[in-house]
Motif scaffolding. Sequence first.
Motif, PDB file in Angstrom:
ATOM      1  N   GLY A  71       0.583  -9.710  -0.767  1.00 12.53           N
ATOM      2  CA  GLY A  71      -0.441 -10.688  -0.421  1.00 12.53           C
ATOM      3  C   GLY A  71      -0.948 -10.624   1.007  1.00 12.53           C
ATOM      4  O   GLY A  71      -1.786 -11.425   1.397  1.00 12.53           O
ATOM      5  N   VAL A  72      -0.476  -9.665   1.802  1.00 15.41           N
ATOM      6  CA  VAL A  72      -0.894  -9.532   3.199  1.00 15.41           C
ATOM      7  C   VAL A  72      -1.703  -8.247   3.338  1.00 15.41           C
ATOM      8  O   VAL A  72      -1.275  -7.181   2.886  1.00 15.41           O
ATOM      9  N   VAL A  73      -2.877  -8.328   3.976  1.00 14.00           N
ATOM     10  CA  VAL A  73      -3.702  -7.137   4.187  1.00 14.00           C
ATOM     11  C   VAL A  73      -2.937  -6.172   5.094  1.00 14.00           C
ATOM     12  O   VAL A  73      -2.574  -6.514   6.220  1.00 14.00           O
ATOM     13  N   ALA A  74      -2.688  -4.978   4.562  1.00 18.42           N
ATOM     14  CA  ALA A  74      -1.909  -3.981   5.280  1.00 18.42           C
ATOM     15  C   ALA A  74      -2.686  -2.698   5.542  1.00 18.42           C
ATOM     16  O   ALA A  74      -2.236  -1.852   6.311  1.00 18.42           O
ATOM     17  N   TRP A  99       3.541  -1.705  10.579  1.00 19.69           N
ATOM     18  CA  TRP A  99       4.684  -2.159   9.791  1.00 19.69           C
ATOM     19  C   TRP A  99       4.626  -1.650   8.356  1.00 19.69           C
ATOM     20  O   TRP A  99       5.622  -1.715   7.633  1.00 19.69           O
ATOM     21  N   ALA A 100       3.469  -1.131   7.928  1.00 15.45           N
ATOM     22  CA  ALA A 100       3.309  -0.644   6.555  1.00 15.45           C
ATOM     23  C   ALA A 100       3.347   0.885   6.462  1.00 15.45           C
ATOM     24  O   ALA A 100       3.339   1.426   5.363  1.00 15.45           O
ATOM     25  N   ARG A 101       3.409   1.550   7.584  1.00 11.86           N
ATOM     26  CA  ARG A 101       3.391   3.018   7.595  1.00 11.86           C
ATOM     27  C   ARG A 101       4.738   3.581   7.157  1.00 11.86           C
ATOM     28  O   ARG A 101       5.775   2.962   7.344  1.00 11.86           O
ATOM     29  N   GLY A 102       4.684   4.771   6.561  1.00 16.73           N
ATOM     30  CA  GLY A 102       5.907   5.459   6.154  1.00 16.73           C
ATOM     31  C   GLY A 102       6.529   4.918   4.886  1.00 16.73           C
ATOM     32  O   GLY A 102       7.685   5.210   4.587  1.00 16.73           O
ATOM     33  N   ARG A 103       5.787   4.151   4.096  1.00 16.35           N
ATOM     34  CA  ARG A 103       6.314   3.537   2.877  1.00 16.35           C
ATOM     35  C   ARG A 103       5.632   4.052   1.614  1.00 16.35           C
ATOM     36  O   ARG A 103       5.852   3.528   0.538  1.00 16.35           O
ATOM     37  N   GLY A 104       4.706   5.014   1.761  1.00 15.92           N
ATOM     38  CA  GLY A 104       3.952   5.499   0.615  1.00 15.92           C
ATOM     39  C   GLY A 104       2.675   4.726   0.365  1.00 15.92           C
ATOM     40  O   GLY A 104       1.925   5.024  -0.563  1.00 15.92           O
ATOM     41  N   LEU A 105       2.395   3.712   1.196  1.00 18.88           N
ATOM     42  CA  LEU A 105       1.207   2.893   0.999  1.00 18.88           C
ATOM     43  C   LEU A 105      -0.076   3.658   1.346  1.00 18.88           C
ATOM     44  O   LEU A 105      -1.108   3.474   0.693  1.00 18.88           O
ATOM     45  N   GLY A 106      -0.032   4.495   2.362  1.00 19.68           N
ATOM     46  CA  GLY A 106      -1.202   5.289   2.732  1.00 19.68           C
ATOM     47  C   GLY A 106      -1.594   6.242   1.618  1.00 19.68           C
ATOM     48  O   GLY A 106      -2.774   6.366   1.270  1.00 19.68           O
ATOM     49  N   ARG A 107      -0.606   6.898   1.035  1.00 16.56           N
ATOM     50  CA  ARG A 107      -0.875   7.793  -0.091  1.00 16.56           C
ATOM     51  C   ARG A 107      -1.451   7.000  -1.263  1.00 16.56           C
ATOM     52  O   ARG A 107      -2.411   7.438  -1.899  1.00 16.56           O
ATOM     53  N   ALA A 108      -0.907   5.828  -1.530  1.00 12.34           N
ATOM     54  CA  ALA A 108      -1.413   4.993  -2.627  1.00 12.34           C
ATOM     55  C   ALA A 108      -2.862   4.590  -2.374  1.00 12.34           C
ATOM     56  O   ALA A 108      -3.690   4.607  -3.298  1.00 12.34           O
ATOM     57  N   LEU A 109      -3.200   4.249  -1.128  1.00 12.61           N
ATOM     58  CA  LEU A 109      -4.564   3.878  -0.789  1.00 12.61           C
ATOM     59  C   LEU A 109      -5.496   5.084  -0.943  1.00 12.61           C
ATOM     60  O   LEU A 109      -6.588   4.968  -1.501  1.00 12.61           O
ATOM     61  N   ALA A 110      -5.067   6.245  -0.472  1.00 12.67           N
ATOM     62  CA  ALA A 110      -5.878   7.463  -0.602  1.00 12.67           C
ATOM     63  C   ALA A 110      -6.101   7.806  -2.074  1.00 12.67           C
ATOM     64  O   ALA A 110      -7.216   8.150  -2.480  1.00 12.67           O
ATOM     65  N   GLU A 111      -5.052   7.715  -2.885  1.00 15.45           N
ATOM     66  CA  GLU A 111      -5.187   8.023  -4.308  1.00 15.45           C
ATOM     67  C   GLU A 111      -6.097   7.025  -5.013  1.00 15.45           C
ATOM     68  O   GLU A 111      -6.872   7.397  -5.901  1.00 15.45           O
ATOM     69  N   SER A 112      -6.051   5.766  -4.605  1.00 19.37           N
ATOM     70  CA  SER A 112      -6.928   4.759  -5.182  1.00 19.37           C
ATOM     71  C   SER A 112      -8.385   5.060  -4.839  1.00 19.37           C
ATOM     72  O   SER A 112      -9.272   4.942  -5.693  1.00 19.37           O
ATOM     73  N   LEU A 113      -8.642   5.453  -3.591  1.00 19.90           N
ATOM     74  CA  LEU A 113      -9.999   5.826  -3.194  1.00 19.90           C
ATOM     75  C   LEU A 113     -10.486   6.999  -4.041  1.00 19.90           C
ATOM     76  O   LEU A 113     -11.602   6.969  -4.568  1.00 19.90           O
TER      77      LEU A 113
END
Length: 178
Positions: A71-74, A99-113
């Motif tokens: 629920g927090v914009v990361a 605080w959100a880096r290194g958790r796989g969130l960047g890859r998830a965002l890139a894949e969603s794009l």
Amino acid sequence: MIDVPGERVVVREPGPADEVPLLTLFGECEDWFVAVTGLPSGPGDVQSLFYALPEGASPDDKVLLVLERDGVVAGLVDAVRDHPEPGAVAVGLFLLAPWARGRGLGRALAESLLARAGQVPLVTAAVPAGWRSGERFLERLGFALDAAVPAPAETGSRWTGPREGGVRRAELRRTGTG
């Protein structure tokens, strides 16, 4: 919802209620803004995000996605379809809170794009020269990085800052698409 092990993650388009969370994200990502422009984020950066386009691009081609973790914009990605050529996607801004880096969130965002963009044969991006974590991130996604190029005096939609450094251009060529 997207699947990131152990995380409750949503990727969605931003809305009017996201102005304050995006201001918070921009403040948290001061390290990125300083690496890119030599200065922290400015007062109009969130608002300009919704309007800034490269020369010749249509507002209909603009793609903005917000990543929420619990629920927090990361994170945030700003991209333009059919730029720099028809069928391509150009990523202009890709932010992830420290605080959100290194958790796989960047890859998830890139894949969603990429999923929302469709089967595009070319994706372009840029990373501040020497921003090693960004360079490694793009390399892990399969991008090829060029040598650093100096910052131009004008980028098309804005003038560069006095302490703004160069960038490394990156391309991801996707075969079997288009």
